[in-house]
Design a protein around this motif. Sequence first.
Motif, PDB file in Angstrom:
ATOM      1  N   THR A  96      -8.117   5.274  26.726  1.00 49.79           N
ATOM      2  CA  THR A  96      -7.383   6.389  26.107  1.00 49.79           C
ATOM      3  C   THR A  96      -7.097   6.123  24.624  1.00 49.79           C
ATOM      4  N   ALA A  97      -7.320   4.896  24.198  1.00 49.95           N
ATOM      5  CA  ALA A  97      -7.062   4.562  22.790  1.00 49.95           C
ATOM      6  C   ALA A  97      -8.365   4.583  21.995  1.00 49.95           C
ATOM      7  N   GLU A  98      -8.281   5.047  20.767  1.00 52.70           N
ATOM      8  CA  GLU A  98      -9.454   5.101  19.898  1.00 52.70           C
ATOM      9  C   GLU A  98      -9.972   3.683  19.625  1.00 52.70           C
ATOM     10  N   ASP A  99     -11.252   3.613  19.247  1.00 54.05           N
ATOM     11  CA  ASP A  99     -11.842   2.291  19.034  1.00 54.05           C
ATOM     12  C   ASP A  99     -12.536   2.145  17.682  1.00 54.05           C
ATOM     13  N   ALA A 100     -12.396   3.129  16.796  1.00 56.83           N
ATOM     14  CA  ALA A 100     -13.015   2.986  15.467  1.00 56.83           C
ATOM     15  C   ALA A 100     -12.172   3.702  14.414  1.00 56.83           C
ATOM     16  N   LEU A 101     -11.979   3.033  13.292  1.00 63.79           N
ATOM     17  CA  LEU A 101     -11.098   3.548  12.239  1.00 63.79           C
ATOM     18  C   LEU A 101     -11.730   3.226  10.885  1.00 63.79           C
ATOM     19  N   TYR A 102     -11.834   4.256  10.036  1.00 61.77           N
ATOM     20  CA  TYR A 102     -12.464   4.083   8.715  1.00 61.77           C
ATOM     21  C   TYR A 102     -11.504   4.656   7.690  1.00 61.77           C
ATOM     22  N   ALA A 103     -10.997   3.803   6.791  1.00 64.43           N
ATOM     23  CA  ALA A 103      -9.898   4.251   5.930  1.00 64.43           C
ATOM     24  C   ALA A 103     -10.075   3.816   4.483  1.00 64.43           C
ATOM     25  N   MET A 104      -9.439   4.579   3.608  1.00 67.12           N
ATOM     26  CA  MET A 104      -9.259   4.179   2.209  1.00 67.12           C
ATOM     27  C   MET A 104      -7.767   4.005   1.983  1.00 67.12           C
ATOM     28  N   VAL A 130       0.878  -1.178   0.000  1.00 72.05           N
ATOM     29  CA  VAL A 130       0.000   0.000   0.000  1.00 72.05           C
ATOM     30  C   VAL A 130       0.909   1.220   0.000  1.00 72.05           C
ATOM     31  N   THR A 131       0.565   2.208  -0.800  1.00 66.60           N
ATOM     32  CA  THR A 131       1.405   3.416  -0.853  1.00 66.60           C
ATOM     33  C   THR A 131       0.863   4.525   0.048  1.00 66.60           C
ATOM     34  N   SER A 132      -0.453   4.780  -0.017  1.00 68.38           N
ATOM     35  CA  SER A 132      -0.993   5.897   0.779  1.00 68.38           C
ATOM     36  C   SER A 132      -2.396   5.587   1.276  1.00 68.38           C
ATOM     37  N   VAL A 133      -2.788   6.341   2.300  1.00 68.73           N
ATOM     38  CA  VAL A 133      -4.110   6.116   2.917  1.00 68.73           C
ATOM     39  C   VAL A 133      -4.711   7.460   3.351  1.00 68.73           C
ATOM     40  N   TYR A 134      -6.007   7.468   3.584  1.00 70.33           N
ATOM     41  CA  TYR A 134      -6.597   8.517   4.412  1.00 70.33           C
ATOM     42  C   TYR A 134      -7.707   7.916   5.238  1.00 70.33           C
ATOM     43  N   ALA A 135      -7.945   8.521   6.395  1.00 72.72           N
ATOM     44  CA  ALA A 135      -8.816   7.845   7.369  1.00 72.72           C
ATOM     45  C   ALA A 135      -9.506   8.824   8.311  1.00 72.72           C
ATOM     46  N   GLN A 136     -10.550   8.332   8.932  1.00 72.95           N
ATOM     47  CA  GLN A 136     -11.185   8.991  10.077  1.00 72.95           C
ATOM     48  C   GLN A 136     -11.076   8.026  11.256  1.00 72.95           C
ATOM     49  N   MET A 137     -10.875   8.589  12.448  1.00 75.36           N
ATOM     50  CA  MET A 137     -10.694   7.731  13.629  1.00 75.36           C
ATOM     51  C   MET A 137     -11.495   8.327  14.786  1.00 75.36           C
ATOM     52  N   ARG A 138     -12.055   7.484  15.631  1.00 78.67           N
ATOM     53  CA  ARG A 138     -12.879   7.949  16.756  1.00 78.67           C
ATOM     54  C   ARG A 138     -12.580   7.137  18.020  1.00 78.67           C
ATOM     55  N   LEU A 139     -12.825   7.786  19.154  1.00 79.19           N
ATOM     56  CA  LEU A 139     -12.946   7.054  20.421  1.00 79.19           C
ATOM     57  C   LEU A 139     -14.405   7.192  20.828  1.00 79.19           C
ATOM     58  N   PHE A 140     -15.204   6.162  20.542  1.00 84.56           N
ATOM     59  CA  PHE A 140     -16.638   6.228  20.818  1.00 84.56           C
ATOM     60  C   PHE A 140     -16.947   5.890  22.269  1.00 84.56           C
ATOM     61  N   GLU A 141     -16.331   4.800  22.760  1.00 86.92           N
ATOM     62  CA  GLU A 141     -16.685   4.312  24.103  1.00 86.92           C
ATOM     63  C   GLU A 141     -15.572   4.683  25.077  1.00 86.92           C
ATOM     64  N   LYS A 142     -15.763   5.799  25.759  1.00 80.75           N
ATOM     65  CA  LYS A 142     -14.694   6.295  26.638  1.00 80.75           C
ATOM     66  C   LYS A 142     -14.603   5.485  27.923  1.00 80.75           C
ATOM     67  N   THR A 143     -15.713   4.920  28.354  1.00 78.38           N
ATOM     68  CA  THR A 143     -15.686   4.042  29.532  1.00 78.38           C
ATOM     69  C   THR A 143     -15.913   2.606  29.077  1.00 78.38           C
ATOM     70  N   ARG A 144     -15.012   1.753  29.494  1.00 79.69           N
ATOM     71  CA  ARG A 144     -15.118   0.333  29.119  1.00 79.69           C
ATOM     72  C   ARG A 144     -15.450  -0.498  30.355  1.00 79.69           C
ATOM     73  N   TYR A 145     -16.207  -1.562  30.157  1.00 81.56           N
ATOM     74  CA  TYR A 145     -16.675  -2.386  31.271  1.00 81.56           C
ATOM     75  C   TYR A 145     -16.140  -3.812  31.149  1.00 81.56           C
ATOM     76  N   ASN A 146     -15.809  -4.376  32.309  1.00 79.25           N
ATOM     77  CA  ASN A 146     -15.219  -5.714  32.367  1.00 79.25           C
ATOM     78  C   ASN A 146     -16.057  -6.594  33.292  1.00 79.25           C
ATOM     79  N   PRO A 147     -17.036  -7.308  32.753  1.00 76.93           N
ATOM     80  CA  PRO A 147     -17.945  -8.087  33.621  1.00 76.93           C
ATOM     81  C   PRO A 147     -17.228  -9.152  34.451  1.00 76.93           C
ATOM     82  N   ALA A 148     -16.079  -9.643  33.982  1.00 76.26           N
ATOM     83  CA  ALA A 148     -15.379 -10.720  34.710  1.00 76.26           C
ATOM     84  C   ALA A 148     -14.902 -10.253  36.082  1.00 76.26           C
TER      85      ALA A 148
END
Length: 423
Positions: free
Chosen positions: A248-256, A202-220
């Motif tokens: 603190t890390a983003e959770d969604a990435l949409y790229a070409m 791959v030579t080049s890309v462009y993308a949008q990135m988001r952190l949608f869920e700022k709080t994460r839950y761990n049922p275990a």
Amino acid sequence: MERIPLAIIGSGGMGTRHLFGLAELERAGLNPFDLVAVCDIDGARAEALAGEAESRLGRRPRTGTSLADAVHLGAAAVDITTVPQFHHTLAAEAISLGLDVMVEKPVGLTIAAAQQLADQVSGTDRVLSVAENFRRDPTNRLVKALVDGGVLGDPRYFHQSSGGGGNLMAISMWRHMKDESGILFDAGTHYTDMMEYYLGPVTSVYAQMRLFEKTRYNPAATGGAPASNPGGVYGQSQAAMPAQFEATAEDALYAMANFASGAIGQYAENRAEHGRTSWARSVHGSAGAVEIPKDRSGEPLVLTLESTRTYTGAEILPLVPDFQLDDVTAALFGGPQATAYGKDFETVDRLLLAVEYAEFGQAIDSRSKPEVGLEEGLRAIALCYAMMESGAAGGTIVTVDDVLNGTVREYQRSIDAAIGIDA
Ligand SMILES: NC(=O)c1ccc[n+]([C@@H]2O[C@H](COP(=O)([O-])OP(=O)(O)OC[C@H]3O[C@@H](n4cnc5c(N)ncnc54)[C@H](O)[C@@H]3O)[C@@H](O)[C@H]2O)c1
């Protein structure tokens, strides 16, 4: 051939799964290694893995807490399965001590980290293998044969879209922490390796990135079922993690993506998807398209040619008569044209890790370059960071070369600082 004394460094989920792979190789009479030591900074985990090894291999390895311990216990080769932030320093230290190294992906937490390792490897004859397993799935080998054999015609388009997880923790807390490898990077480096494996650079890309869920839950943490438990070995560690925490890390990435060949890629990874788990991957060419199941799922390929004829599973094989798996994969999966169809995740996972170990042993024996070495490992993280750098900058066009040579590294700057790299 004398067995190669091996140590596993990192006795968490993947260290355990690697052991399961080694046991498959042993069972098949193809194991070139003698597991002499298992190590972890958490001594109890090393002890637990040693017990597991004893029951599966018939010999109990010694235990330690560091790479120095592994060397002291006689290891000539190490398999590094720690959390990502230590991959480059542990691998570099092992190489400097004259050991051969297999390291889990990612080869480094950042490009600068991986480049530090590259400097250490340069000029030595030590083996550095990156444990990238997805491409070794016979199903993915078959996709590659379809592309290379021209069955799809000229490749035009790669598509991958996957999602799930909602607001639950993905396996472990570190997979939501930017400085320790968020989930987009953790999963993404597999997928970028697959993109280039199928269709070249791959030579080049462009993308949008988001952190949608700022709080994460761990049922275990509160006695619930693990949020995710691949290989069945993570449930215990999840019980000791917080019930909820801030990501603190983003959770969604949409790229070409632009491939050097002229093909186009579209990539969507939504680890905050609610309501369903989704998966689609396909490669499209001038003569047809192939739909590709999730790696290690054991599901069949579906190939459609000229919009009319559909070939599923074994019906595809006559179209690629020269398709031939390597000897170890053939032995483990059941023949030179075997597939993973019908096997469950745990089985395919173990067998692919067995194949990785066999190739690592062959590379040590013949002093040859493994299929996924430093260069391929670096490209996988560079393409992933190219998308993330673009997304963090709001969608600018980013070249993979600029990420590789460090010209573009704004997103990685804080990660480098966190892991002590002053690049
Ligand atoms: N190829 C795959 O399919 C796949 C799947 C899962 C994980 N992985 C990779 O495997 C690696 C480990 O992931 P995991 O899920 O097993 O994580 P984990 O958190 O379950 O285990 C990591 C282990 O490393 C130990 N550790 C941390 N620092 C160490 C050090 N300096 N020395 C020795 N031990 C140390 C921890 O105590 C822990 O037991 C990651 O790089 C991850 O990306 C790959």
